[in-house]
Design an enzyme around this catalytic site. Sequence first.
Site, PDB file in Angstrom:
ATOM      1  N   TYR A 142     -41.212  34.102  -2.257  1.00  0.00           N
ATOM      2  CA  TYR A 142     -40.128  35.207  -2.425  1.00  0.00           C
ATOM      3  C   TYR A 142     -39.330  34.816  -1.079  1.00  0.00           C
ATOM      4  CZ  TYR A 142     -41.901  38.511  -5.812  1.00  0.00           C
ATOM      5  OH  TYR A 142     -42.025  39.387  -7.083  1.00  0.00           O
ATOM      6  N   LYS A 189     -53.794  28.954  -7.608  1.00  0.00           N
ATOM      7  CA  LYS A 189     -53.574  27.733  -8.470  1.00  0.00           C
ATOM      8  C   LYS A 189     -53.821  26.655  -7.569  1.00  0.00           C
ATOM      9  CE  LYS A 189     -52.085  26.006 -12.370  1.00  0.00           C
ATOM     10  NZ  LYS A 189     -52.894  26.029 -13.619  1.00  0.00           N
ATOM     11  N   ASP A 221     -53.867  31.208 -14.225  1.00  0.00           N
ATOM     12  CA  ASP A 221     -53.862  31.145 -15.649  1.00  0.00           C
ATOM     13  C   ASP A 221     -54.984  31.979 -16.302  1.00  0.00           C
ATOM     14  OD1 ASP A 221     -55.038  28.847 -14.614  1.00  0.00           O
ATOM     15  OD2 ASP A 221     -54.126  27.555 -15.916  1.00  0.00           O
ATOM     16  N   ASP A 245     -47.510  39.820  -8.259  1.00  0.00           N
ATOM     17  CA  ASP A 245     -46.235  40.704  -8.991  1.00  0.00           C
ATOM     18  C   ASP A 245     -46.533  40.630 -10.388  1.00  0.00           C
ATOM     19  OD1 ASP A 245     -43.929  41.987  -9.435  1.00  0.00           O
ATOM     20  OD2 ASP A 245     -42.873  39.943  -9.929  1.00  0.00           O
ATOM     21  N   ASP A 249     -48.103  43.906 -13.198  1.00  0.00           N
ATOM     22  CA  ASP A 249     -47.386  44.407 -14.351  1.00  0.00           C
ATOM     23  C   ASP A 249     -48.380  44.168 -15.566  1.00  0.00           C
ATOM     24  OD1 ASP A 249     -45.076  44.849 -12.928  1.00  0.00           O
ATOM     25  OD2 ASP A 249     -43.836  44.054 -14.722  1.00  0.00           O
TER      26      ASP A 249
HETATM   27  C1  IPM Z   1     -42.397  45.031  -7.585  1.00  0.00           C
HETATM   28  C2  IPM Z   1     -41.093  44.650  -8.150  1.00  0.00           C
HETATM   29  C3  IPM Z   1     -40.069  43.657  -6.947  1.00  0.00           C
HETATM   30  C4  IPM Z   1     -40.953  42.409  -6.596  1.00  0.00           C
HETATM   31  C5  IPM Z   1     -38.732  43.437  -7.353  1.00  0.00           C
HETATM   32  C6  IPM Z   1     -37.948  44.591  -7.530  1.00  0.00           C
HETATM   33  C7  IPM Z   1     -37.941  42.695  -6.300  1.00  0.00           C
HETATM   34  O1  IPM Z   1     -41.040  43.865  -9.217  1.00  0.00           O
HETATM   35  O2  IPM Z   1     -42.543  45.655  -6.369  1.00  0.00           O
HETATM   36  O3  IPM Z   1     -43.564  44.420  -8.021  1.00  0.00           O
HETATM   37  O4  IPM Z   1     -40.908  41.393  -7.367  1.00  0.00           O
HETATM   38  O5  IPM Z   1     -41.789  42.589  -5.695  1.00  0.00           O
HETATM   39 MG    MG Z   2     -43.225  43.552 -10.112  1.00  0.00          MG
END
Ligand code: IPM
Ligand code: MG
Length: 357
Positions: A142, A189, A221, A245, A249
Amino acid sequence: MKKNILIIPGDGIGQEVTTWGKKALEKVAEKYGHDFSFDEAIMGHTAIEATGDPLPENTLNKAKSSDAILFGAIGHIKYDNDPSAKVRPEQGLLKIRKELGLYANLRPILLFDELLDASSLKPEVLKGTDILFFRELTGDVYFGEKTRSDDQTFASDLMNYHRYEVERIAHKAYQAAQGRSKRVCSVDKANVLETSRLWREVVQEVATQYPDVETEHMFIDNAAMQLVKNPKKFDVVLTANLFGDILTDEASQIAGSMGMLASASVGDGTGFFEPIHGSAHDIAGQDKANPLASILSAALMLEIAFGLKEEAQALQNAVSQTLKAGWRTGDIANANTADEHRLGTRQIGQKVIDFLQ
Ligand code: IPM
Ligand code: MG
């Protein structure tokens, strides 16, 4: 207790959801006799439109001098479809994380039994899941150097970690594990990446300082697969910025919806509390967004930034009661949800406030 709270609604549905996070905090203050004062600031696309800068100086100053920050969401489709844009909303979020030294992002996968049928996964696979992610937040690919060749045919993002960056988040994860079921799963990884080999080495060292905590190392993975195969096997998960990240999700589907997950970013300075969902421009301004993640982010603020455990629990209970009573926003409704139980942002937000009362 007297606290200054900064609200940064950000973009898209951010404004609508933080309205309810703030109302929840106001109700808690009223009920428990606290003195919370609020200020507001802009960030992201909203800030670019107003000032040209996704994180204006004024917002950063307010952030640094506040006791805690409640953030909404960031992003705009305009930029998603324009990869060449130099100034982007997300830069505001990344910069504030860096500037405030928010290196640890805590993402609890809090499962409400009422939402077992909202997930696409089987209820028997999900029931009993309780995971706390520690995602490193100010390092990794990042923030590494980015390049693009002059002829535009090559690009690179540098993935890098310093030992101290791994150490400090590992300590946070192990300390949390001591108060939970004393298990840490570190995800990397290391079979391919040098950064992951450093990560694993440092985690192994830190682990020796917590002999009561059991450590497992897992490749990313495999972890992505195990998370949907048997989520109950995880407790504290410790991982790097990019892996975290993506995994969180994925894990949000265990809780039924992205609209349910709150997060806390902590480190050196002011704590930053935000839902993990994005700006959802497709439903912004239509009273459709789920404000529960913002309300649960407010609960995390009460607990982590202010140490108000009872108040945080009361807020979480109010969310739980709202769900038990059958109230749903679109993202957590299913075919069995009666029409009269389907609510908009404002109505479900008000239900939580009423239960809190
Ligand atoms: C999160 C989001 C952010 C990230 C984006 C919006 C930059 O996806 O907070 O998970 O990737 O960290
Ligand atoms: Mg995110």
